[in-house]
Scaffold this motif. Structure first.
Motif, mmCIF file in Angstrom:
data_model
loop_
_atom_site.group_PDB
_atom_site.id
_atom_site.type_symbol
_atom_site.label_atom_id
_atom_site.label_comp_id
_atom_site.label_asym_id
_atom_site.label_seq_id
_atom_site.Cartn_x
_atom_site.Cartn_y
_atom_site.Cartn_z
ATOM 1 N N PHE A 122 0.811 -1.215 0.000
ATOM 2 C CA PHE A 122 0.000 0.000 0.000
ATOM 3 C C PHE A 122 0.845 1.266 0.000
ATOM 4 C CE2 PHE A 122 -3.762 -2.306 2.212
ATOM 5 C CZ PHE A 122 -4.210 -2.772 0.973
ATOM 6 N N GLY A 123 2.147 1.138 -0.218
ATOM 7 C CA GLY A 123 3.024 2.300 -0.243
ATOM 8 C C GLY A 123 4.022 2.273 0.898
ATOM 9 N N ALA A 124 5.199 2.827 0.648
ATOM 10 C CA ALA A 124 6.258 2.834 1.650
ATOM 11 C C ALA A 124 5.783 3.522 2.926
ATOM 12 C CB ALA A 124 7.492 3.543 1.101
ATOM 13 N N SER A 125 6.243 2.995 4.061
ATOM 14 C CA SER A 125 5.835 3.558 5.337
ATOM 15 C C SER A 125 7.013 3.609 6.294
ATOM 16 C CB SER A 125 4.690 2.734 5.940
ATOM 17 O OG SER A 125 4.090 3.434 7.021
ATOM 18 N N ASP A 126 6.826 4.335 7.391
ATOM 19 C CA ASP A 126 7.865 4.517 8.393
ATOM 20 C C ASP A 126 7.620 3.580 9.577
ATOM 21 O OD1 ASP A 126 5.613 5.674 9.471
ATOM 22 O OD2 ASP A 126 6.449 7.688 9.632
ATOM 23 N N PRO A 127 8.514 3.569 10.580
ATOM 24 C CA PRO A 127 8.320 2.664 11.717
ATOM 25 C C PRO A 127 6.979 2.851 12.419
ATOM 26 C CG PRO A 127 10.554 3.506 11.712
ATOM 27 C CD PRO A 127 9.826 4.254 10.643
ATOM 28 N N GLU A 128 6.541 4.091 12.579
ATOM 29 C CA GLU A 128 5.239 4.319 13.211
ATOM 30 C C GLU A 128 4.120 3.674 12.393
ATOM 31 O OE1 GLU A 128 1.879 7.702 14.064
ATOM 32 O OE2 GLU A 128 3.813 8.334 13.232
ATOM 33 N N GLY A 129 4.210 3.810 11.064
ATOM 34 C CA GLY A 129 3.200 3.210 10.208
ATOM 35 C C GLY A 129 3.181 1.702 10.329
ATOM 36 N N PHE A 130 4.350 1.081 10.374
ATOM 37 C CA PHE A 130 4.397 -0.372 10.504
ATOM 38 C C PHE A 130 3.935 -0.824 11.884
ATOM 39 C CE2 PHE A 130 6.729 -0.348 6.548
ATOM 40 C CZ PHE A 130 6.348 -1.558 5.967
ATOM 41 N N ALA A 131 4.183 -0.032 12.911
ATOM 42 C CA ALA A 131 3.634 -0.353 14.230
ATOM 43 C C ALA A 131 2.110 -0.339 14.177
ATOM 44 C CB ALA A 131 4.141 0.637 15.270
ATOM 45 N N ALA A 132 1.543 0.684 13.531
ATOM 46 C CA ALA A 132 0.091 0.759 13.397
ATOM 47 C C ALA A 132 -0.449 -0.407 12.577
ATOM 48 C CB ALA A 132 -0.306 2.098 12.758
ATOM 49 N N MET A 133 0.286 -0.798 11.529
ATOM 50 C CA MET A 133 -0.134 -1.964 10.743
ATOM 51 C C MET A 133 -0.161 -3.221 11.608
ATOM 52 S SD MET A 133 2.029 -1.480 7.228
ATOM 53 C CE MET A 133 2.362 0.179 6.616
ATOM 54 N N GLY A 134 0.863 -3.398 12.428
ATOM 55 C CA GLY A 134 0.898 -4.555 13.316
ATOM 56 C C GLY A 134 -0.269 -4.562 14.282
ATOM 57 N N VAL A 135 -0.628 -3.386 14.773
ATOM 58 C CA VAL A 135 -1.775 -3.276 15.680
ATOM 59 C C VAL A 135 -3.067 -3.639 14.952
ATOM 60 C CG1 VAL A 135 -3.192 -1.645 16.995
ATOM 61 C CG2 VAL A 135 -0.702 -1.609 17.237
ATOM 62 N N VAL A 136 -3.255 -3.089 13.751
ATOM 63 C CA VAL A 136 -4.481 -3.383 12.998
ATOM 64 C C VAL A 136 -4.574 -4.871 12.685
ATOM 65 C CG1 VAL A 136 -5.681 -3.018 10.808
ATOM 66 C CG2 VAL A 136 -4.710 -1.076 12.028
ATOM 67 N N GLU A 137 -3.489 -5.452 12.184
ATOM 68 C CA GLU A 137 -3.509 -6.885 11.872
ATOM 69 C C GLU A 137 -3.875 -7.694 13.114
ATOM 70 O OE1 GLU A 137 -3.243 -8.168 8.976
ATOM 71 O OE2 GLU A 137 -1.950 -6.933 7.716
ATOM 72 N N THR A 138 -3.282 -7.340 14.243
ATOM 73 C CA THR A 138 -3.511 -8.107 15.467
ATOM 74 C C THR A 138 -4.934 -7.946 15.974
ATOM 75 O OG1 THR A 138 -1.176 -7.878 16.070
ATOM 76 C CG2 THR A 138 -2.712 -8.501 17.827
ATOM 77 N N LEU A 139 -5.402 -6.722 16.082
ATOM 78 C CA LEU A 139 -6.740 -6.494 16.628
ATOM 79 C C LEU A 139 -7.826 -7.077 15.723
ATOM 80 C CD1 LEU A 139 -6.538 -2.823 17.982
ATOM 81 C CD2 LEU A 139 -6.100 -4.970 19.195
ATOM 82 N N VAL A 140 -7.707 -6.837 14.429
ATOM 83 C CA VAL A 140 -8.765 -7.265 13.508
ATOM 84 C C VAL A 140 -8.783 -8.783 13.352
ATOM 85 C CG1 VAL A 140 -9.521 -7.160 11.104
ATOM 86 C CG2 VAL A 140 -8.885 -5.066 12.298
ATOM 87 N N HIS A 141 -7.605 -9.394 13.254
ATOM 88 C CA HIS A 141 -7.605 -10.854 13.115
ATOM 89 C C HIS A 141 -7.955 -11.550 14.429
ATOM 90 C CE1 HIS A 141 -6.739 -11.041 8.965
ATOM 91 N NE2 HIS A 141 -5.524 -10.523 9.052
ATOM 92 N N THR A 142 -7.654 -10.921 15.546
ATOM 93 C CA THR A 142 -8.134 -11.484 16.813
ATOM 94 C C THR A 142 -9.657 -11.445 16.848
ATOM 95 O OG1 THR A 142 -6.113 -10.820 17.953
ATOM 96 C CG2 THR A 142 -8.033 -11.303 19.330
ATOM 97 N N HIS A 143 -10.244 -10.371 16.335
ATOM 98 C CA HIS A 143 -11.705 -10.297 16.205
ATOM 99 C C HIS A 143 -12.220 -11.437 15.339
ATOM 100 C CE1 HIS A 143 -15.678 -8.728 15.072
ATOM 101 N NE2 HIS A 143 -15.308 -8.945 13.826
ATOM 102 N N ASP A 144 -11.590 -11.673 14.190
ATOM 103 C CA ASP A 144 -12.019 -12.752 13.300
ATOM 104 C C ASP A 144 -11.966 -14.103 14.010
ATOM 105 O OD1 ASP A 144 -12.226 -10.897 11.180
ATOM 106 O OD2 ASP A 144 -10.157 -11.264 10.543
ATOM 107 N N ILE A 145 -10.840 -14.357 14.669
ATOM 108 C CA ILE A 145 -10.646 -15.651 15.328
ATOM 109 C C ILE A 145 -11.612 -15.816 16.494
ATOM 110 C CG2 ILE A 145 -8.999 -17.067 16.614
ATOM 111 C CD1 ILE A 145 -6.778 -15.597 14.965
ATOM 112 N N ALA A 146 -11.753 -14.768 17.301
ATOM 113 C CA ALA A 146 -12.673 -14.837 18.442
ATOM 114 C C ALA A 146 -14.097 -15.115 17.970
ATOM 115 C CB ALA A 146 -12.613 -13.542 19.248
ATOM 116 N N GLU A 147 -14.487 -14.493 16.869
ATOM 117 C CA GLU A 147 -15.818 -14.732 16.323
ATOM 118 C C GLU A 147 -15.972 -16.193 15.905
ATOM 119 O OE1 GLU A 147 -17.168 -12.901 12.431
ATOM 120 O OE2 GLU A 147 -18.315 -11.688 13.850
ATOM 121 N N GLY A 148 -14.941 -16.734 15.256
ATOM 122 C CA GLY A 148 -14.989 -18.121 14.833
ATOM 123 C C GLY A 148 -15.006 -19.104 15.986
#
Length: 206
Positions: A122-148
């Motif tokens: 989605f375009g080059a990003s900085d450390p803060e951006g990658f930290a936010a990506m890690g948070v989104v991946e973790t929170l959203v996929h935990t939601h998916d798994i918890a729902e399942g």
């Protein structure tokens, strides 16, 4: 306050906490509305966290589009990963893998110079951006798994809000940051906002 390694560690710790203790025979259920099983989705999360961290292991992260590790799948419709948990270790073993990969991402983003850029689809990003990506991946996929798995779980509003502000400048907060993050990533609809069928984030520093 910007997203940071501490945010990644907290998101991962909360994920591990809610998913610990679920019997192994339940992990073959679909993860929410995804086509992957709960176990596959957890492996995908570990893979995301590790491959994000590896970008900052390079002296010049922008010199190559990605770290060229071999990608494989356990089945044709499963996620393509470089990370797979040892099945003999069960779901608790895979949660350990997720925690370790999250810890590596946290260390990597905190150690990198703030202005460092690394590639992303989605375009080059900085450390803060990658930290936010890690948070989104973790929170959203935990939601998916918890729902399942039939578990009740809600992502923290503060982590969700910082990730939204960093990666989704096009998304207004409605009701609260956590449901707005779920809407931004196509998981739910909200009043006046039908569920997204396509979405992306914007990691480019602003």
């Amino acid at each position: 306050m910007p997203s940071s390694g501490a945010d990644v560690r907290l998101a991962v710790a909360l994920s591990v906490k809610v998913l610990t203790g679920v019997p192994a025979d339940r992990w073959s259920a679909p993860a929410g509305t995804l086509e992957w099983t709960c176990r596959e989705t957890l492996e995908h999360l570990a893979d995301d966290l590790l491959t994000y961290a590896l970008r900052f292991g390079l002296a010049q992260p922008m010199a190559v589009p990605r770290v060229p590790l071999r990608i494989t799948r356990d089945r044709p419709d499963g996620p393509g990963n470089v990370v797979f948990g040892d099945a003999a270790a069960g779901p608790e073993g895979l949660l350990t893998v997720v925690e370790a990969c999250g810890g590596l991402l946290a260390l990597a983003v905190d150690a990198a110079a703030p202005g460092t850029l690394a590639p992303h689809v989605f375009g080059a990003s900085d450390p803060e951006g990658f930290a936010a990506m890690g948070v989104v991946e973790t929170l959203v996929h935990t939601h998916d798994i918890a729902e399942g798995l039939g578990l009740e779980w809600e992502g923290p509003q503060d982590l969700s809000g910082r990730a939204l502000a960093r990666l989704f400048p096009d998304v207004a907060v409605v009701e609260a940051p956590w449901p707005s993050l779920l809407w931004a990533t196509g998981r739910i609809d909200q009043p006046g906002r039908p569920r997204r069928t396509e979405w992306r984030w914007y990691g480019t520093p602003r």
